[in-house]
Design a protein around this motif. Structure first.
Motif, PDB file in Angstrom:
ATOM      1  N   LEU A  65      22.345  23.325   0.252  1.00 25.77           N
ATOM      2  CA  LEU A  65      22.060  21.868   0.334  1.00 25.77           C
ATOM      3  C   LEU A  65      20.617  22.040   1.385  1.00 25.77           C
ATOM      4  CD1 LEU A  65      25.540  20.511   0.809  1.00 25.77           C
ATOM      5  CD2 LEU A  65      24.138  20.599  -1.132  1.00 25.77           C
ATOM      6  N   ARG A  86      23.569  16.313  -5.907  1.00 23.27           N
ATOM      7  CA  ARG A  86      24.016  17.829  -6.484  1.00 23.27           C
ATOM      8  C   ARG A  86      25.433  18.151  -6.223  1.00 23.27           C
ATOM      9  NH1 ARG A  86      21.612  23.295  -6.084  1.00 23.27           N
ATOM     10  NH2 ARG A  86      23.330  24.653  -5.393  1.00 23.27           N
ATOM     11  N   VAL A  87      25.905  17.643  -5.073  1.00 24.44           N
ATOM     12  CA  VAL A  87      27.594  17.626  -5.053  1.00 24.44           C
ATOM     13  C   VAL A  87      28.277  16.914  -5.848  1.00 24.44           C
ATOM     14  CG1 VAL A  87      29.431  16.894  -3.388  1.00 24.44           C
ATOM     15  CG2 VAL A  87      27.359  18.240  -2.559  1.00 24.44           C
ATOM     16  N   ASP A 102      21.274  16.073  -1.977  1.00 24.47           N
ATOM     17  CA  ASP A 102      22.275  16.917  -1.377  1.00 24.47           C
ATOM     18  C   ASP A 102      23.681  15.947  -2.336  1.00 24.47           C
ATOM     19  OD1 ASP A 102      21.104  18.697  -0.193  1.00 24.47           O
ATOM     20  OD2 ASP A 102      21.336  18.042   1.636  1.00 24.47           O
ATOM     21  N   GLU A 156      27.485  25.252  -0.222  1.00 22.50           N
ATOM     22  CA  GLU A 156      26.494  24.933  -1.371  1.00 22.50           C
ATOM     23  C   GLU A 156      25.097  25.136  -0.812  1.00 22.50           C
ATOM     24  OE1 GLU A 156      26.802  23.522  -4.563  1.00 22.50           O
ATOM     25  OE2 GLU A 156      28.536  24.362  -4.280  1.00 22.50           O
ATOM     26  N   LEU A 196      26.891  13.848   4.226  1.00 21.33           N
ATOM     27  CA  LEU A 196      25.443  14.152   3.785  1.00 21.33           C
ATOM     28  C   LEU A 196      24.579  13.139   3.898  1.00 21.33           C
ATOM     29  CD1 LEU A 196      26.724  16.154   0.686  1.00 21.33           C
ATOM     30  CD2 LEU A 196      26.179  17.034   2.660  1.00 21.33           C
TER      31      LEU A 196
END
Ligand SMILES: Nc1ncnc2c1ncn2[C@@H]1O[C@H](COP(=O)(O)OP(=O)(O)OP(=O)(O)O)[C@@H](O)[C@H]1O
Ligand SMILES: [Mg+2]
Length: 268
Positions: free
Chosen positions: A218, A258-259, A255, A216, A250
């Motif tokens: 990030l 987003r995940v 981040d 990703e 994380l």
């Protein structure tokens, strides 16, 4: 030998480490945060029975922190004592008032030394120029005392996170190796080596999850240290909910969001 210290190096890294030790050349390791740069030096010292001496670089680091300093407090005491008639034998700038810092310690230590110059990219240009000189001569001149030369050459490992590019002159002195993120299988082996009590299924799942995260875009990707911590966290929880424990891997709010929004870990 590194594997005995639970450090799993791939062939290219093993070769670089081997060459550094037989050629007596410093080894510069670059790579993202948490890929195992610092740990190489620790494992190398452990494997060879050498003493590990570490210089942690930071912004504004200077010779007094890296090389040697004078013990002003003891000098002051000596001056007071001298006023009482007890003059220090060798003068105020003699060995007894000298505090050796990591670089001098590495030069003077009897027996094998691994000198870790950690995060050299955080130091400034001036310090880098000094390091260059140090690494070519392995000697240091203390104006008040004279020149100290290494009794044996320390094995030097430098690490950098590449927050800035190091100078060519310094790089030219070194063997260079870029440490990449390990493959999922390799990382599972690392988790197994570091956390033998973790069941295979947890190791594989965590590594698969970390692999997804690294694909990703990030701000901050998880390193191998985070993978191990994540496996440890799942083990401690006796649970396997990856999304609830994202904060182990994380450390940036955006981040994590987003995940979760993109369901990155679905199916892992
Ligand atoms: N190849 C490996 N074999 C075994 N353990 C590893 C390996 N790579 C990383 N680790 C583990 O990951 C942790 C983090 O590694 P380390 O601190 O060396 O990373 P780093 O690259 O120096 O990170 P930073 O840039 O943040 O300083 C180590 O404590 C170690 O347990
Ligand atoms: Mg490090």
């Amino acid at each position: 030998m590194l594997a005995q210290e639970d450090y799993l190096a791939d062939r290219a890294l093993s070769t670089a480490v081997y060459l550094a030790s037989v050629l007596g050349q410093p080894l510069l390791l670059e790579g993202e945060a948490g890929v195992g740069k610092t740990e190489v030096a620790r494992a190398l010292a452990g494997a060879t029975g050498a003493r590990l001496i570490r210089l942690q670089c930071h912004e504004g680091i200077d010779l007094h922190q890296a090389l040697y300093d004078w013990d002003y407090q003891r000098q002051l005491l000596a001056i007071r004592a001298a006023e009482g008639g007890l003059a220090p034998g060798g003068g105020l700038y003699s060995r007894e008032f000298l505090i050796p810092r990591p670089l001098l310690e590495a030069l003077e230590h009897e027996g094998p030394v691994v000198l870790l110059i950690d995060e050299v990219d955080r130091a400034d240009d001036e310090f880098e120029a000094f390091l260059l000189e140090f690494l070519s001569d392995f000697q240091v001149t203390i104006p008040e005392l004279g020149t100290v030369t290494a009794s044996g050459r320390p094995l030097v490992v430098l690490t950098s996170n590449r927050t800035r590019e190091l100078h060519d002159a310094l790089k030219r002195r070194c063997l260079y190796h870029w440490i990449d993120y390990p493959s999922v299988e390799r990382e599972a082996e690392i988790v197994r080596a570091r956390l033998p009590e973790a069941p295979e299924a947890i190791a594989l799942r965590v590594c698969a999850a970390v692999g997804r995260l690294r694909a990703e875009e990030l701000y901050k990707l998880p390193g191998v240290g985070e993978t191990i911590a994540w496996a440890r966290a799942l083990l401690a929880l006796g649970d396997d909910d990856l999304t609830q424990t994202l904060g182990v891997a994380l450390k940036v709010k955006e981040d994590i969001e987003r995940v979760q929004e993109r369901r990155v870990l679905e199916g892992v």
